[in-house]
Structure formats: C-alpha cells, structure tokens
Design a protein around this motif. Sequence first.
Motif, PDB file in Angstrom:
ATOM      1  N   GLY A  56      19.087 -25.760  13.580  1.00 53.97           N
ATOM      2  CA  GLY A  56      17.996 -26.452  14.258  1.00 53.97           C
ATOM      3  C   GLY A  56      18.493 -27.577  15.136  1.00 53.97           C
ATOM      4  O   GLY A  56      17.818 -28.599  15.286  1.00 53.97           O
ATOM      5  N   LEU A  57      19.681 -27.414  15.701  1.00 54.21           N
ATOM      6  CA  LEU A  57      20.270 -28.453  16.539  1.00 54.21           C
ATOM      7  C   LEU A  57      20.286 -28.005  17.991  1.00 54.21           C
ATOM      8  O   LEU A  57      20.414 -26.824  18.279  1.00 54.21           O
ATOM      9  CB  LEU A  57      21.712 -28.730  16.108  1.00 54.21           C
ATOM     10  CG  LEU A  57      21.937 -29.367  14.749  1.00 54.21           C
ATOM     11  CD1 LEU A  57      23.428 -29.374  14.434  1.00 54.21           C
ATOM     12  CD2 LEU A  57      21.380 -30.771  14.718  1.00 54.21           C
ATOM     13  N   PRO A  58      20.175 -28.977  18.913  1.00 53.00           N
ATOM     14  CA  PRO A  58      20.365 -28.587  20.313  1.00 53.00           C
ATOM     15  C   PRO A  58      21.810 -28.134  20.511  1.00 53.00           C
ATOM     16  O   PRO A  58      22.714 -28.647  19.843  1.00 53.00           O
ATOM     17  CB  PRO A  58      20.083 -29.887  21.077  1.00 53.00           C
ATOM     18  CG  PRO A  58      20.289 -30.981  20.084  1.00 53.00           C
ATOM     19  CD  PRO A  58      19.930 -30.412  18.748  1.00 53.00           C
ATOM     20  N   LEU A  59      21.997 -27.191  21.404  1.00 51.33           N
ATOM     21  CA  LEU A  59      23.329 -26.615  21.579  1.00 51.33           C
ATOM     22  C   LEU A  59      24.421 -27.650  21.864  1.00 51.33           C
ATOM     23  O   LEU A  59      25.529 -27.511  21.354  1.00 51.33           O
ATOM     24  CB  LEU A  59      23.287 -25.555  22.693  1.00 51.33           C
ATOM     25  CG  LEU A  59      24.404 -24.517  22.681  1.00 51.33           C
ATOM     26  CD1 LEU A  59      24.533 -23.861  21.317  1.00 51.33           C
ATOM     27  CD2 LEU A  59      24.137 -23.460  23.737  1.00 51.33           C
ATOM     28  N   PRO A  60      24.142 -28.709  22.630  1.00 51.54           N
ATOM     29  CA  PRO A  60      25.213 -29.693  22.871  1.00 51.54           C
ATOM     30  C   PRO A  60      25.733 -30.367  21.598  1.00 51.54           C
ATOM     31  O   PRO A  60      26.840 -30.901  21.603  1.00 51.54           O
ATOM     32  CB  PRO A  60      24.547 -30.712  23.804  1.00 51.54           C
ATOM     33  CG  PRO A  60      23.476 -29.959  24.488  1.00 51.54           C
ATOM     34  CD  PRO A  60      22.971 -28.980  23.458  1.00 51.54           C
ATOM     35  N   ALA A  61      24.958 -30.358  20.522  1.00 50.06           N
ATOM     36  CA  ALA A  61      25.423 -30.977  19.270  1.00 50.06           C
ATOM     37  C   ALA A  61      26.553 -30.171  18.661  1.00 50.06           C
ATOM     38  O   ALA A  61      27.326 -30.679  17.850  1.00 50.06           O
ATOM     39  CB  ALA A  61      24.273 -31.093  18.278  1.00 50.06           C
ATOM     40  N   ILE A  62      26.623 -28.919  19.033  1.00 48.82           N
ATOM     41  CA  ILE A  62      27.731 -28.074  18.583  1.00 48.82           C
ATOM     42  C   ILE A  62      28.704 -28.007  19.757  1.00 48.82           C
ATOM     43  O   ILE A  62      28.458 -27.313  20.735  1.00 48.82           O
ATOM     44  CB  ILE A  62      27.222 -26.677  18.184  1.00 48.82           C
ATOM     45  CG1 ILE A  62      26.273 -26.825  17.002  1.00 48.82           C
ATOM     46  CG2 ILE A  62      28.374 -25.753  17.848  1.00 48.82           C
ATOM     47  CD1 ILE A  62      25.668 -25.537  16.521  1.00 48.82           C
ATOM     48  N   GLU A  63      29.795 -28.746  19.661  1.00 50.02           N
ATOM     49  CA  GLU A  63      30.687 -28.917  20.816  1.00 50.02           C
ATOM     50  C   GLU A  63      31.646 -27.745  20.960  1.00 50.02           C
ATOM     51  O   GLU A  63      32.451 -27.462  20.073  1.00 50.02           O
ATOM     52  CB  GLU A  63      31.496 -30.205  20.651  1.00 50.02           C
ATOM     53  CG  GLU A  63      30.645 -31.466  20.637  1.00 50.02           C
ATOM     54  CD  GLU A  63      31.483 -32.712  20.394  1.00 50.02           C
ATOM     55  OE1 GLU A  63      30.908 -33.701  19.920  1.00 50.02           O
ATOM     56  OE2 GLU A  63      32.691 -32.677  20.666  1.00 50.02           O
ATOM     57  N   LEU A  64      31.564 -27.124  22.124  1.00 52.83           N
ATOM     58  CA  LEU A  64      32.457 -26.007  22.412  1.00 52.83           C
ATOM     59  C   LEU A  64      33.650 -26.485  23.241  1.00 52.83           C
ATOM     60  O   LEU A  64      33.482 -27.224  24.205  1.00 52.83           O
ATOM     61  CB  LEU A  64      31.710 -24.939  23.217  1.00 52.83           C
ATOM     62  CG  LEU A  64      31.051 -23.803  22.455  1.00 52.83           C
ATOM     63  CD1 LEU A  64      30.285 -22.913  23.411  1.00 52.83           C
ATOM     64  CD2 LEU A  64      32.079 -22.988  21.690  1.00 52.83           C
ATOM     65  N   ASP A  65      34.835 -26.053  22.842  1.00 53.59           N
ATOM     66  CA  ASP A  65      36.058 -26.248  23.626  1.00 53.59           C
ATOM     67  C   ASP A  65      36.351 -27.714  23.942  1.00 53.59           C
ATOM     68  O   ASP A  65      36.859 -28.024  25.027  1.00 53.59           O
ATOM     69  CB  ASP A  65      35.976 -25.429  24.919  1.00 53.59           C
ATOM     70  CG  ASP A  65      35.866 -23.938  24.633  1.00 53.59           C
ATOM     71  OD1 ASP A  65      35.339 -23.198  25.472  1.00 53.59           O
ATOM     72  OD2 ASP A  65      36.303 -23.511  23.537  1.00 53.59           O
ATOM     73  N   ALA A  66      36.054 -28.613  23.025  1.00 51.48           N
ATOM     74  CA  ALA A  66      36.344 -30.041  23.232  1.00 51.48           C
ATOM     75  C   ALA A  66      37.543 -30.504  22.412  1.00 51.48           C
ATOM     76  O   ALA A  66      37.895 -31.680  22.428  1.00 51.48           O
ATOM     77  CB  ALA A  66      35.124 -30.874  22.869  1.00 51.48           C
ATOM     78  N   HIS A  67      38.175 -29.593  21.647  1.00 49.40           N
ATOM     79  CA  HIS A  67      39.310 -29.964  20.779  1.00 49.40           C
ATOM     80  C   HIS A  67      40.409 -28.927  20.963  1.00 49.40           C
ATOM     81  O   HIS A  67      40.625 -28.067  20.109  1.00 49.40           O
ATOM     82  CB  HIS A  67      38.860 -30.017  19.319  1.00 49.40           C
ATOM     83  CG  HIS A  67      37.721 -30.957  19.072  1.00 49.40           C
ATOM     84  ND1 HIS A  67      36.411 -30.613  19.312  1.00 49.40           N
ATOM     85  CD2 HIS A  67      37.711 -32.246  18.628  1.00 49.40           C
ATOM     86  CE1 HIS A  67      35.628 -31.641  19.016  1.00 49.40           C
ATOM     87  NE2 HIS A  67      36.386 -32.644  18.609  1.00 49.40           N
TER      88      HIS A  67
END
Lengths: 186, 265
Positions: free
Chosen positions: A108-119
Amino acid sequence: MTVSAALAADLRALTDALGEPGTDIETVLRALGEHARVAVAAYLGFTLSMVVDGTPVTMTVLGETVDHDPIASSVLVPLSTAGSTIVFYAARTGAFVDLAADLSWTLGLPLPAIELDAHLEVPAADAGLTGLTELSEVNQAIGILIGGGLTPARARTELQRRADGSRMSMAEAARAVIAEATNRTD
Amino acid sequence: MTKRSSEPPNPNESVSGTARSTPAADDVRLRDSLADLSRLATGDGQVGFEDMLTHVAEFAVRAIPGAEGAGLTLFHEHGPDTVVASSPFVREVDALQYGLGEGPCITAAAERRTVRSGSLATDPGWPRFGAEVDALGVHSALSLPLIIRRDRVLGSMNVYAHPLDAFDERAAELGELFAVPAGISVQNGQALTKARRLAAQLQSALTSRAVIDQALGILMSRSGCTAGEAFEKLRVISQGENRKTSVVAQSIVDQAVRRARARNL
C-alpha cells in the motif's frame, strides 16, 4: 551466499540473547537468501538495515559471484514503521521492476517509496553487523550510569549530554564512561 | 447431464455458472480479479501472508466460471505446508487429499500441469479420494500448479464445485491465466514475509542484547571489571540459578532501576 565469519558470530550471539528454543537467526537469514535467489534473476545479495535506540545497525550478505558480476540493479523495500529496510541486489538490469510494482501494491505504498536502482555500489560484506559494537557500548555505558544511581531515561540523557558537550558521538561518549568505570579502583 | 446436488446452491451461479457465462463476462471477471490481486493491501499497508493467500483464493473463485470455492497450498520439501481456503468445504476436500496422498491438487503439483475433473467420484486417477469426496457432494475440481522462476513449483491452486462437469476448457484457460500472476504474487509475498521475519527477529534479539549490555554495565560499575569479565559473572549466575542469561540480566537491571528510582524520590 556467503555469511562472513564475523557476521555468523554476531548472529550466534544475538540468537543466544534471544533465547528462543528452536530459533536460529542465521537459518532465517539463509532461508531469505535462498528464496530471493530463486525469485530474482541474477540475484546477488541483500543489505538489511534498522535503527535501534538511535543507532543504525546493518548487515550485508552477498553471493560468491559479486566480484565478477557487478550490481546492475537494486530495490529498497521498507519493512515496517520502525524504520527497517532491505535492499536486494542483482546483476541484471531491470531485475526488480516487477517485484517493485507488486510490493508497492501489497504494501500500500506509493511506488517511489520502493527505491529502484539507487544502491548500485557494492557494499562491504566482510564485516559482521555494523553498529552492533556501538550499540553494545552505549547500553553498557547506560548500565554503568544506572548502577551509579540514575534511572534509565536520565542515564540516556546524561550520556547524550556528555556526547553533545564534548562534540562526540554517543558511542565515543559511551567508551569514555566505560573507560572511567573500568579504570576506577575500589 | 449435470447431476443436481443437494449441496448449497452456487452463489455465483447466476453470474458465472458455466451454462450462462460468456467470454466477455469471463474476461471482465478475470480482469477484475487480476486487478484485485495487485491490490492486496489493508488500510495500514501490512498484509499477513496467510491473509494474502486467502485473498488470492477468493479472487480465483471470482475469476474462474463455475467455481464455488478455492484453496491454495504451498508445498514444502516434506509435503503441504501453508494451506488456505476460501470456504470450509474446500478445507475438507484438501484435507482428504493430503491425508490420502492422492488427488487433483497433488497430481497438478507433481506433474506440473492443469488437472480438471468433472466427476471426482468416478475419476480413475484417484480412486480412494474419489470415494471419500463423493460423500461431501463435491464433484468437480480444477487444480493448477503455481510455477515460478526456474520452473520451480511453489504449490497449487485448487478450485472446486459441487455440480458435475462444472469446469470446461474455458474455465481451465482462465484458471491458467490467473495462476501465473497468482504464483508471482505468492512468491513475492513469501520474500517479503521472510524479510520481515528476519527483521523482527533481529529487532527482538537486539532488544534482548540491550538489556544484557545494561546489566553488564551495572556489574562493571560495581566492581570496575571489564565487559568480558562482567559477562562471565553473568554467565556464572545464569548457570548457577539455571535461568536464561537474558532473564538474569533483566533482574539485575530491574533491581538497579528500583534502587535508582528510590534514590531519586
């Protein structure tokens, strides 16, 4: 998946501290790693992070291939309201796009809360649980101050005061308290 | 001819009974169920894993024409592990299969294929199961393996109905379409659950460790010993009193806190 000797030792100590028969934290960790290996193409490993009493604690477990398979994608997933997160790594570009979308809905989170390709930098994985030593020192110092007659809340406040006053970290202030207590002669 | 059952009427019969479903209506139901599959979230964003599996089973009932109930079974290396169902009668049917070691669910998972039967009582594939499930009045089954990456079978999704021949080829096709994202959702849910479990155990262990470290500090304050020496004292007390280290530590901390509070009154 490689669990370093230092991490294995830390997990053993924490399993002992937990004191729950039949529970082995390293086994739970390996089950997660195995499941992720099956679920994610070119899976490389993960980093689990949490904040305990203001002290960041992290652990990283990587596969044997990370030396020659650089990290091409990652996904950070919040795990709870207590601030814990997990970052999964993979050697294939786009490996987590579908997982991120699925978990975004599940959590139930907005997609930006799940960070893709930031690490995408390879984290150090030869250490144990980073932050564990600092956490122990802080709690030992709090215990010393409790033994000296302060309540737990006042002990923590006093330690913070000493840290702020000397422009030290809590861990550095804790080490000073420990040194003072163990150098004292009765 | 469809045998009329004395069992409760199919609550979906007016919408999804095989005699009256249309491809367009089937597609709408499948699309809605897939959309709901991708929105498995409670108000606080935290869905329990078994709750999630139960929702998947409920969505399957809506997506597959003729379905009256559905269940999901995840297989462990030693056999069925997590088992959920959308209705009580599904639990009874699944329990029969796992108890006997035969049935459409087990065949679907073992042979990695869709299994459909319109007359369980007389199906030669599962003679013992057929005889027992006949007594429950359940005559049709559609079982679909949940296959994920690396051709690994996670478990199976099992759909049942009381009437004979409740599931046609169209139902099987829709079931297969639903099973693919269902398997992925279950797999992703498993990964999330395992990660949460690891985080929760670490959090608990670190909390217990904090009490132990504070007890060490109290012991250090009394005698000026090092942390290692204090831990040895704690260990000796723990063994002598036959109590866990964490319990002894908590006692030491509680006693010291009581003294501190009394002193500060």
